[in-house]
Scaffold this active site. Sequence first.
Site, PDB file in Angstrom:
ATOM      1  N   ASP A 116      19.832  62.211  63.767  1.00 57.37           N
ATOM      2  CA  ASP A 116      19.484  62.360  61.982  1.00 57.37           C
ATOM      3  C   ASP A 116      19.332  63.709  61.672  1.00 57.37           C
ATOM      4  OD1 ASP A 116      20.075  61.269  59.245  1.00 57.37           O
ATOM      5  OD2 ASP A 116      18.605  59.452  59.442  1.00 57.37           O
ATOM      6  N   GLY A 159      18.681  55.243  70.701  1.00 59.23           N
ATOM      7  CA  GLY A 159      17.310  55.842  70.574  1.00 59.23           C
ATOM      8  C   GLY A 159      16.380  55.175  69.956  1.00 59.23           C
TER       9      GLY A 159
HETATM   10  N1  AR6 Z   1      23.026  65.156  69.642  1.00 58.21           N
HETATM   11  C1  AR6 Z   1      23.220  64.128  70.162  1.00 58.21           C
HETATM   12  N2  AR6 Z   1      23.217  62.905  70.225  1.00 58.21           N
HETATM   13  C2  AR6 Z   1      21.371  63.103  70.257  1.00 58.21           C
HETATM   14  C3  AR6 Z   1      21.373  63.891  68.931  1.00 58.21           C
HETATM   15  C4  AR6 Z   1      21.937  64.922  69.414  1.00 58.21           C
HETATM   16  N3  AR6 Z   1      21.161  66.117  68.552  1.00 58.21           N
HETATM   17  N4  AR6 Z   1      19.889  63.545  69.737  1.00 58.21           N
HETATM   18  C5  AR6 Z   1      19.422  62.542  69.999  1.00 58.21           C
HETATM   19  N5  AR6 Z   1      20.496  61.983  70.685  1.00 58.21           N
HETATM   20  P1  AR6 Z   1      18.716  57.857  67.842  1.00 58.21           P
HETATM   21  P2  AR6 Z   1      19.745  55.511  66.582  1.00 58.21           P
HETATM   22  C6  AR6 Z   1      20.846  60.566  71.150  1.00 58.21           C
HETATM   23  O1  AR6 Z   1      17.659  57.635  67.723  1.00 58.21           O
HETATM   24  O2  AR6 Z   1      18.829  54.491  67.755  1.00 58.21           O
HETATM   25  C7  AR6 Z   1      16.498  58.323  63.114  1.00 58.21           C
HETATM   26  O3  AR6 Z   1      15.066  58.751  62.537  1.00 58.21           O
HETATM   27  C8  AR6 Z   1      19.584  59.794  71.710  1.00 58.21           C
HETATM   28  O4  AR6 Z   1      19.230  59.974  73.150  1.00 58.21           O
HETATM   29  O5  AR6 Z   1      19.031  59.299  67.011  1.00 58.21           O
HETATM   30  O6  AR6 Z   1      20.724  55.048  66.428  1.00 58.21           O
HETATM   31  C9  AR6 Z   1      17.465  57.763  61.595  1.00 58.21           C
HETATM   32  O7  AR6 Z   1      16.927  58.220  60.722  1.00 58.21           O
HETATM   33  C10 AR6 Z   1      20.406  58.495  71.691  1.00 58.21           C
HETATM   34  O8  AR6 Z   1      21.342  58.663  72.945  1.00 58.21           O
HETATM   35  O9  AR6 Z   1      19.512  56.875  67.436  1.00 58.21           O
HETATM   36  C11 AR6 Z   1      17.201  55.747  62.250  1.00 58.21           C
HETATM   37  O10 AR6 Z   1      15.584  56.148  61.459  1.00 58.21           O
HETATM   38  C12 AR6 Z   1      21.135  58.213  70.802  1.00 58.21           C
HETATM   39  O11 AR6 Z   1      21.574  60.004  70.374  1.00 58.21           O
HETATM   40  C13 AR6 Z   1      17.198  55.897  63.746  1.00 58.21           C
HETATM   41  O12 AR6 Z   1      16.513  57.159  64.114  1.00 58.21           O
HETATM   42  C14 AR6 Z   1      21.131  57.867  69.798  1.00 58.21           C
HETATM   43  O13 AR6 Z   1      19.587  57.872  69.167  1.00 58.21           O
HETATM   44  C15 AR6 Z   1      18.236  55.496  64.360  1.00 58.21           C
HETATM   45  O14 AR6 Z   1      18.248  55.045  65.514  1.00 58.21           O
END
Ligand code: AR6
Length: 182
Positions: A39, A130
């Site tokens: 995000d 994440g």
């Molecule tokens: N590109 C691809 N994958 C990524 C990137 C990126 N730039 N950054 C992280 N990941 P998360 P969630 C991976 O935390 O668990 C946010 O604060 C990461 O390693 O982004 O759905 C939102 O506002 C992980 O495997 O999303 C919500 O509050 C995956 O993407 C909350 O986090 C998802 O990690 C959502 O949590």
Amino acid sequence: MHEIIKDICYSCTGDISQIHVDAIVNAANSSLLGGGGVDGAIHQAAGPTLYAACRQIREQSLPAGLPPGEVVSTHAGRLPAEYVIHTVGPVWSGGDQEESLILASCYEQAIIEAQRLGCRSIAFPSISTGVYRFPKKQATEIAWRVVYEYIQHTDAPMKIYLIFFTKHDEKIFLQATRTTGD
Ligand code: AR6
């Protein structure tokens, strides 16, 4: 980049905000007003017009926010993609709060929305794995099941890219693709 199904489904390791596709999926939270991880990267790269579009949605149609498992789309600001499809994954709380159903719904609804928008390609991050702590192996199996079903049951499917942040996460996904659909 790994070609999982010829000319249709690929996986790769990288930053989803930089992927050139018609639509990228954002692992957002219900507020739609930004956060960390995917995000944060998407909002950072897209610039303030994306934030303004999300604010407008909150004010006009989703005053209570976007519920988990649902989607809403916006333009993509300065990103190479044309659209951002925002979804809210489930927060993992042990597995008995319908987390798997909600996660599957994120992928299903995003595909439906991309089709409605006329997209020919879509990129997904690994939603909920994440900050929301969904176990990666299980999450990747769910993502793959939904994507595989869609591809099997659609005449001319969109190209689908599954984007992982680390090689290790992509490897977990690649293992899931070897056990499904045999
Ligand atoms: N590109 C691809 N994958 C990524 C990137 C990126 N730039 N950054 C992280 N990941 P998360 P969630 C991976 O935390 O668990 C946010 O604060 C990461 O390693 O982004 O759905 C939102 O506002 C992980 O495997 O999303 C919500 O509050 C995956 O993407 C909350 O986090 C998802 O990690 C959502 O949590």
